[in-house]
Design a protein around this motif. Structure first.
Motif, PDB file in Angstrom:
ATOM      1  N   TRP A   1      -3.705   1.439  -3.318  1.00  0.00           N
ATOM      2  CA  TRP A   1      -4.431   2.498  -4.040  1.00  0.00           C
ATOM      3  C   TRP A   1      -3.823   2.756  -5.428  1.00  0.00           C
ATOM      4  O   TRP A   1      -4.520   3.168  -6.345  1.00  0.00           O
ATOM      5  CB  TRP A   1      -4.367   3.807  -3.251  1.00  0.00           C
ATOM      6  CG  TRP A   1      -5.344   3.940  -2.136  1.00  0.00           C
ATOM      7  CD1 TRP A   1      -6.088   2.956  -1.559  1.00  0.00           C
ATOM      8  CD2 TRP A   1      -5.691   5.151  -1.462  1.00  0.00           C
ATOM      9  NE1 TRP A   1      -6.861   3.476  -0.551  1.00  0.00           N
ATOM     10  CE2 TRP A   1      -6.637   4.823  -0.475  1.00  0.00           C
ATOM     11  CE3 TRP A   1      -5.275   6.478  -1.583  1.00  0.00           C
ATOM     12  CZ2 TRP A   1      -7.191   5.783   0.382  1.00  0.00           C
ATOM     13  CZ3 TRP A   1      -5.816   7.431  -0.739  1.00  0.00           C
ATOM     14  CH2 TRP A   1      -6.774   7.085   0.242  1.00  0.00           C
ATOM     15  N   ARG A   2      -2.517   2.522  -5.556  1.00  0.00           N
ATOM     16  CA  ARG A   2      -1.835   2.841  -6.816  1.00  0.00           C
ATOM     17  C   ARG A   2      -2.332   1.976  -7.977  1.00  0.00           C
ATOM     18  O   ARG A   2      -2.196   2.370  -9.140  1.00  0.00           O
ATOM     19  CB  ARG A   2      -0.320   2.635  -6.664  1.00  0.00           C
ATOM     20  CG  ARG A   2       0.343   3.554  -5.643  1.00  0.00           C
ATOM     21  CD  ARG A   2       0.530   4.943  -6.184  1.00  0.00           C
ATOM     22  NE  ARG A   2       1.346   5.778  -5.293  1.00  0.00           N
ATOM     23  CZ  ARG A   2       1.464   7.087  -5.422  1.00  0.00           C
ATOM     24  NH1 ARG A   2       0.824   7.725  -6.381  1.00  0.00           N
ATOM     25  NH2 ARG A   2       2.215   7.777  -4.583  1.00  0.00           N
ATOM     26  N   VAL A   3      -2.872   0.785  -7.701  1.00  0.00           N
ATOM     27  CA  VAL A   3      -3.234  -0.159  -8.771  1.00  0.00           C
ATOM     28  C   VAL A   3      -4.731  -0.450  -8.787  1.00  0.00           C
ATOM     29  O   VAL A   3      -5.166  -1.494  -9.238  1.00  0.00           O
ATOM     30  CB  VAL A   3      -2.426  -1.468  -8.665  1.00  0.00           C
ATOM     31  CG1 VAL A   3      -0.949  -1.189  -8.892  1.00  0.00           C
ATOM     32  CG2 VAL A   3      -2.635  -2.155  -7.311  1.00  0.00           C
ATOM     33  N   LYS A   4      -5.513   0.491  -8.282  1.00  0.00           N
ATOM     34  CA  LYS A   4      -6.965   0.312  -8.290  1.00  0.00           C
ATOM     35  C   LYS A   4      -7.568   0.895  -9.571  1.00  0.00           C
ATOM     36  O   LYS A   4      -6.887   0.992 -10.584  1.00  0.00           O
ATOM     37  CB  LYS A   4      -7.567   0.967  -7.044  1.00  0.00           C
ATOM     38  CG  LYS A   4      -7.166   0.296  -5.732  1.00  0.00           C
ATOM     39  CD  LYS A   4      -7.827  -1.055  -5.583  1.00  0.00           C
ATOM     40  CE  LYS A   4      -7.607  -1.631  -4.186  1.00  0.00           C
ATOM     41  NZ  LYS A   4      -8.344  -2.902  -3.991  1.00  0.00           N
ATOM     42  N   GLU A   5      -8.828   1.306  -9.531  1.00  0.00           N
ATOM     43  CA  GLU A   5      -9.504   1.821 -10.719  1.00  0.00           C
ATOM     44  C   GLU A   5      -8.757   2.994 -11.347  1.00  0.00           C
ATOM     45  O   GLU A   5      -8.835   3.222 -12.548  1.00  0.00           O
ATOM     46  CB  GLU A   5     -10.931   2.227 -10.362  1.00  0.00           C
ATOM     47  CG  GLU A   5     -11.901   1.068 -10.226  1.00  0.00           C
ATOM     48  CD  GLU A   5     -11.830   0.329  -8.900  1.00  0.00           C
ATOM     49  OE1 GLU A   5     -12.741  -0.461  -8.626  1.00  0.00           O
ATOM     50  OE2 GLU A   5     -10.863   0.527  -8.134  1.00  0.00           O
ATOM     51  N   THR A   6      -8.063   3.755 -10.507  1.00  0.00           N
ATOM     52  CA  THR A   6      -7.102   4.745 -10.966  1.00  0.00           C
ATOM     53  C   THR A   6      -5.974   4.734  -9.938  1.00  0.00           C
ATOM     54  O   THR A   6      -6.034   3.978  -8.961  1.00  0.00           O
ATOM     55  CB  THR A   6      -7.759   6.140 -11.052  1.00  0.00           C
ATOM     56  OG1 THR A   6      -6.837   7.053 -11.642  1.00  0.00           O
ATOM     57  CG2 THR A   6      -8.157   6.671  -9.683  1.00  0.00           C
ATOM     58  N   ASP A   7      -4.921   5.533 -10.147  1.00  0.00           N
ATOM     59  CA  ASP A   7      -3.913   5.703  -9.099  1.00  0.00           C
ATOM     60  C   ASP A   7      -4.556   6.590  -8.041  1.00  0.00           C
ATOM     61  O   ASP A   7      -4.557   7.817  -8.148  1.00  0.00           O
ATOM     62  CB  ASP A   7      -2.657   6.350  -9.681  1.00  0.00           C
ATOM     63  CG  ASP A   7      -1.570   6.582  -8.639  1.00  0.00           C
ATOM     64  OD1 ASP A   7      -1.891   6.595  -7.423  1.00  0.00           O
ATOM     65  OD2 ASP A   7      -0.411   6.769  -9.027  1.00  0.00           O
ATOM     66  N   ARG A   8      -5.112   5.961  -7.028  1.00  0.00           N
ATOM     67  CA  ARG A   8      -5.952   6.699  -6.091  1.00  0.00           C
ATOM     68  C   ARG A   8      -5.159   7.648  -5.192  1.00  0.00           C
ATOM     69  O   ARG A   8      -5.715   8.651  -4.721  1.00  0.00           O
ATOM     70  CB  ARG A   8      -6.771   5.709  -5.239  1.00  0.00           C
ATOM     71  CG  ARG A   8      -7.913   5.078  -6.027  1.00  0.00           C
ATOM     72  CD  ARG A   8      -8.657   4.034  -5.234  1.00  0.00           C
ATOM     73  NE  ARG A   8      -9.915   3.663  -5.903  1.00  0.00           N
ATOM     74  CZ  ARG A   8     -10.684   2.650  -5.547  1.00  0.00           C
ATOM     75  NH1 ARG A   8     -10.324   1.886  -4.516  1.00  0.00           N
ATOM     76  NH2 ARG A   8     -11.792   2.398  -6.195  1.00  0.00           N
ATOM     77  N   ILE A   9      -3.905   7.374  -4.935  1.00  0.00           N
ATOM     78  CA  ILE A   9      -3.129   8.310  -4.119  1.00  0.00           C
ATOM     79  C   ILE A   9      -2.940   9.618  -4.888  1.00  0.00           C
ATOM     80  O   ILE A   9      -3.168  10.713  -4.359  1.00  0.00           O
ATOM     81  CB  ILE A   9      -1.777   7.707  -3.696  1.00  0.00           C
ATOM     82  CG1 ILE A   9      -2.010   6.566  -2.685  1.00  0.00           C
ATOM     83  CG2 ILE A   9      -0.876   8.770  -3.081  1.00  0.00           C
ATOM     84  CD1 ILE A   9      -0.738   5.903  -2.167  1.00  0.00           C
ATOM     85  N   SER A  10      -2.560   9.519  -6.157  1.00  0.00           N
ATOM     86  CA  SER A  10      -2.400  10.732  -6.968  1.00  0.00           C
ATOM     87  C   SER A  10      -3.732  11.444  -7.182  1.00  0.00           C
ATOM     88  O   SER A  10      -3.825  12.674  -7.070  1.00  0.00           O
ATOM     89  CB  SER A  10      -1.784  10.375  -8.325  1.00  0.00           C
ATOM     90  OG  SER A  10      -0.457   9.928  -8.167  1.00  0.00           O
TER      91      SER A  10
ATOM     92  N   SER B   1      -5.886  -2.560 -18.612  1.00  0.00           N
ATOM     93  CA  SER B   1      -4.583  -2.909 -19.187  1.00  0.00           C
ATOM     94  C   SER B   1      -3.432  -2.265 -18.428  1.00  0.00           C
ATOM     95  O   SER B   1      -2.267  -2.500 -18.751  1.00  0.00           O
ATOM     96  CB  SER B   1      -4.529  -2.516 -20.663  1.00  0.00           C
ATOM     97  OG  SER B   1      -4.578  -1.111 -20.812  1.00  0.00           O
ATOM     98  N   GLU B   2      -3.745  -1.456 -17.406  1.00  0.00           N
ATOM     99  CA  GLU B   2      -2.728  -0.834 -16.554  1.00  0.00           C
ATOM    100  C   GLU B   2      -2.732  -1.431 -15.146  1.00  0.00           C
ATOM    101  O   GLU B   2      -1.954  -1.003 -14.295  1.00  0.00           O
ATOM    102  CB  GLU B   2      -2.984   0.673 -16.467  1.00  0.00           C
ATOM    103  CG  GLU B   2      -2.942   1.382 -17.816  1.00  0.00           C
ATOM    104  CD  GLU B   2      -3.411   2.820 -17.725  1.00  0.00           C
ATOM    105  OE1 GLU B   2      -4.027   3.188 -16.690  1.00  0.00           O
ATOM    106  OE2 GLU B   2      -3.168   3.587 -18.669  1.00  0.00           O
ATOM    107  N   ARG B   3      -3.609  -2.393 -14.908  1.00  0.00           N
ATOM    108  CA  ARG B   3      -3.721  -3.001 -13.570  1.00  0.00           C
ATOM    109  C   ARG B   3      -2.983  -4.336 -13.572  1.00  0.00           C
ATOM    110  O   ARG B   3      -3.330  -5.257 -14.316  1.00  0.00           O
ATOM    111  CB  ARG B   3      -5.188  -3.172 -13.182  1.00  0.00           C
ATOM    112  CG  ARG B   3      -5.943  -1.856 -13.153  1.00  0.00           C
ATOM    113  CD  ARG B   3      -7.382  -2.026 -12.741  1.00  0.00           C
ATOM    114  NE  ARG B   3      -7.508  -2.433 -11.336  1.00  0.00           N
ATOM    115  CZ  ARG B   3      -8.669  -2.624 -10.710  1.00  0.00           C
ATOM    116  NH1 ARG B   3      -9.809  -2.452 -11.383  1.00  0.00           N
ATOM    117  NH2 ARG B   3      -8.701  -2.979  -9.447  1.00  0.00           N
ATOM    118  N   PRO B   4      -1.945  -4.479 -12.750  1.00  0.00           N
ATOM    119  CA  PRO B   4      -1.055  -5.642 -12.858  1.00  0.00           C
ATOM    120  C   PRO B   4      -1.741  -6.963 -12.537  1.00  0.00           C
ATOM    121  O   PRO B   4      -2.641  -7.039 -11.714  1.00  0.00           O
ATOM    122  CB  PRO B   4       0.035  -5.336 -11.826  1.00  0.00           C
ATOM    123  CG  PRO B   4      -0.600  -4.380 -10.860  1.00  0.00           C
ATOM    124  CD  PRO B   4      -1.541  -3.557 -11.677  1.00  0.00           C
TER     125      PRO B   4
END
Length: 434
Positions: free
Chosen positions: A346-355, A129-132
C-alpha cells in the motif's frame, strides 16, 4: 482515444441505508493492459472484447499506438482489433511516452522496450516519480539493458536505449511490487536466450502473477515455475488467438458486494465468478468470514447481507492488496477491532494508502493504528459525517463512498479519480442505493 476532461471538485453522497440489485462489472484493468501489450508484441491480429475504458488503459493504448501498433477501437471502446508487431518494438529516433499514474504500464513497458531498438523516455504524473522502479531496472541491467534515471535514482522518469535483452539468470525481489516480476515475464520470450527468474524473498500479490501467466499462455507461451519462486521462460513468440474476452474486474466487484453486506441488502455482480483467473475473487471468502452469505456462480458473485451483523476478523491480505482497502472500510461496520496485515505494498501505490486510509478513517470516527505493513481499525460507536480526500487515488474514492451506507452524509473530493479503473462507479452506486 477519448480523454476524461471533466473533473468535478466533489460529489455529495446523502445518508443511505439500502443497496440492492444487479450490476455488470467493467472489464479488468489488469487483464486489459496485459493483453494490450502482449497482443502488440504478438504475431497476428486479435479482436479483444469487454475492454476497460479508463485512464490507465488509455495510457497503455496510446503508448502502443505511438510505438507504431495499429489498434482500431469500437465506438464505445468495449472492443478493439490489435495488429501485432510480430516481435519487439523498433522505433527510429527518440520517443517520449507519458503514462499518467499507470504503474502496470510504466513497469511493463520499461521492460518490453528494452527488447527492440530505439531510445525511449518514459514519464508520468508527479506521483509516478515517487513510485519505485529500482528493483526492475536493476534486474534489466543485469540482463544487459541500458536504462538511466532522468531525475531521482530508483524512480521514473527513465530513459531506455534499447538493444535487446540477453536472457540467462536474473533475480528480482518480490516484496515491493509483483509488477516487477510481471514485467520481466512478459518480455522474457524475446530475450536472446531462455530466461530463468528467481524471486528473492516473499512474493506479494501472487495472484497477479498467476494472472500474467494465464494471459501469456493464451498467447502460446507456457511458463514453467516452481512454487512461484523460480520461473523458466522459453524463447519464443506470442501468437494471437483470433479473439480474447476480458473478464470483469474482480477488484471493482468488492465495492457493490461490500455495500450489500453493510446495508443488509442483496447484490449480484456479473462478469467474475468461479472461473475467474483474478485473485481478488477471494474477497468473497473475506465476506463469508465476516458473516455475509456469498454465492458464486461461473461468472457471477452474489452477496446477501440480510442475515445479521458483520464480525471482526483479523486477516492477512497480502494476496489481495487492492480489495484489502474495501475490507478496511468494512471494518467500520464490524462488531469489534480488526487488524489487516500483509499490506506493505500500500505504501507504494497511487498514494501511501496506509497513511491515507488511516487519516480518512479517523475522520469518520474510527480509532486507527498503523504499522509499515498493517492497519488496526476500531469502529466508532457512531459514524461521523466527513469530507474525504482521495489523494488522486481511485480506490480511496470508491471505498469511502460505502460509508454513506451507514446513514451519514459523505462528501468525496475529486470523484473523477475513479476514471482510472471504474469510470461509471458513481452511476452504478447511485442506482443500486435507491
Amino acid at each position: 482515444m477519448e480523454d476524461f476532461q471533466f473533473r468535478p471538485s466533489f460529489v455529495q453522497l446523502s445518508a443511505l441505508s439500502s443497496f440492492n440489485g444487479e450490476v455488470r462489472l467493467p472489464g479488468s484493468k489488469s487483464i486489459t493492459n496485459r493483453v494490450f501489450l502482449i497482443a502488440a508484441l504478438a504475431k497476428g491480429a486479435i479482436r479483444l472484447h469487454n475492454l476497460l475504458k479508463s485512464d490507465d488503459t488509455r495510457y497503455m493504448g496510446e503508448a502502443l499506438q505511438k510505438l507504431g501498433i495499429k489498434i482500431e477501437f469500437s465506438e464505445d471502446f468495449s472492443e478493439a482489433v490489435v495488429e501485432g508487431n510480430g516481435g519487439p518494438f523498433t522505433v527510429p529516433g527518440k520517443s517520449e511516452i507519458f503514462l499518467g499514474n499507470a504503474g502496470t504500464a510504466m513497469r511493463s513497458l520499461t521492460a518490453a522496450l528494452t527488447l527492440g531498438a530505439g531510445e525511449f523516455y518514459l514519464r508520468g504524473e508527479e506521483r509516478m516519480s515517487e513510485r519505485p522502479i529500482r528493483d526492475l531496472v536493476d534486474a534489466l541491467r543485469m540482463l544487459g539493458a541500458d536504462i538511466e534515471y532522468e531525475e531521482t535514482e530508483g524512480y521514473p522518469p527513465v530513459c531506455i536505449k534499447a538493444n535487446g535483452l540477453n536472457g540467462g539468470d536474473v533475480e528480482v525481489r518480490g516484496n515491493i511490487s509483483s509488477q516487477y516480476l510481471t514485467a520481466l515475464l512478459i518480455c522474457a520470450p524475446y530475450c536472446k536466450k531462455p530466461l530463468h527468474i528467481h524471486v528473492v524473498g516473499e512474493l506479494i500479490s501472487a495472484p497477479y502473477i498467476e494472472l500474467t501467466l494465464d494471459v501469456m499462455k493464451a498467447f502460446g507461451v507456457d511458463v514453467r515455475h516452481e512454487g512461484l519462486t523460480d520461473f523458466y521462460v522459453p524463447q519464443g513468440i506470442y501468437v494471437s488467438p483470433s479473439e480474447y474476452s476480458v473478464e470483469g474486474d474482480a477488484s471493482s466487484a468488492s465495492y457493490p458486494l461490500a455495500a450489500a453486506a453493510i446495508a443488509k441488502g442483496k447484490v449480484r455482480v456479473l462478469g467474475v465468478g468461479s472461473k475467474s483467473c483474478q485473485g481478488d475473487v477471494a474477497f468473497a471468502e473475506v465476506l463469508r468470514k465476516m458473516g455475509a452469505t456469498v454465492t458464486i456462480g461461473p461468472d457471477w458473485i452474489e452477496c446477501d447481507g440480510t442475515q445479521g451483523e458483520l464480525h471482526a476478523v483479523d486477516l492477512n491480505l497480502n494476496d489481495i492488496p487492492d480489495a484489502a482497502m474495501t475490507v478496511a472500510v468494512l471494518a467500520l461496520f464490524a462488531d469489534g477491532p480488526m487488524t489487516i496485515d500483509g499490506i506493505a505494498s500500500w505504501r507504494v501505490k497511487e498514494t501511501d494508502r496506509i497513511s491515507a486510509m488511516s487519516a480518512e478513517l479517523r475522520k469518520v470516527g474510527a480509532e486507527v493504528r498503523e504499522s509499515n505493513d498493517s492497519i488496526t481499525i476500531t469502529p466508532p460507536v457512531k459514524l461521523q459525517p466527513a469530507t474525504i480526500e482521495t489523494y488522486n487515488d481511485h480506490r480511496m474514492a470508491m471505498c469511502f463512498s460505502l460509508v454513506a451506507l451507514g446513514g451519514v452524509p459523505i462528501k468525496i473530493m475529486d470523484p473523477a479519480c475513479v476514471n482510472k479503473t471504474y469510470p461509471h462507479f458513481f452511476e452504478d452506486f447511485n442506482r443500486l442505493s435507491k
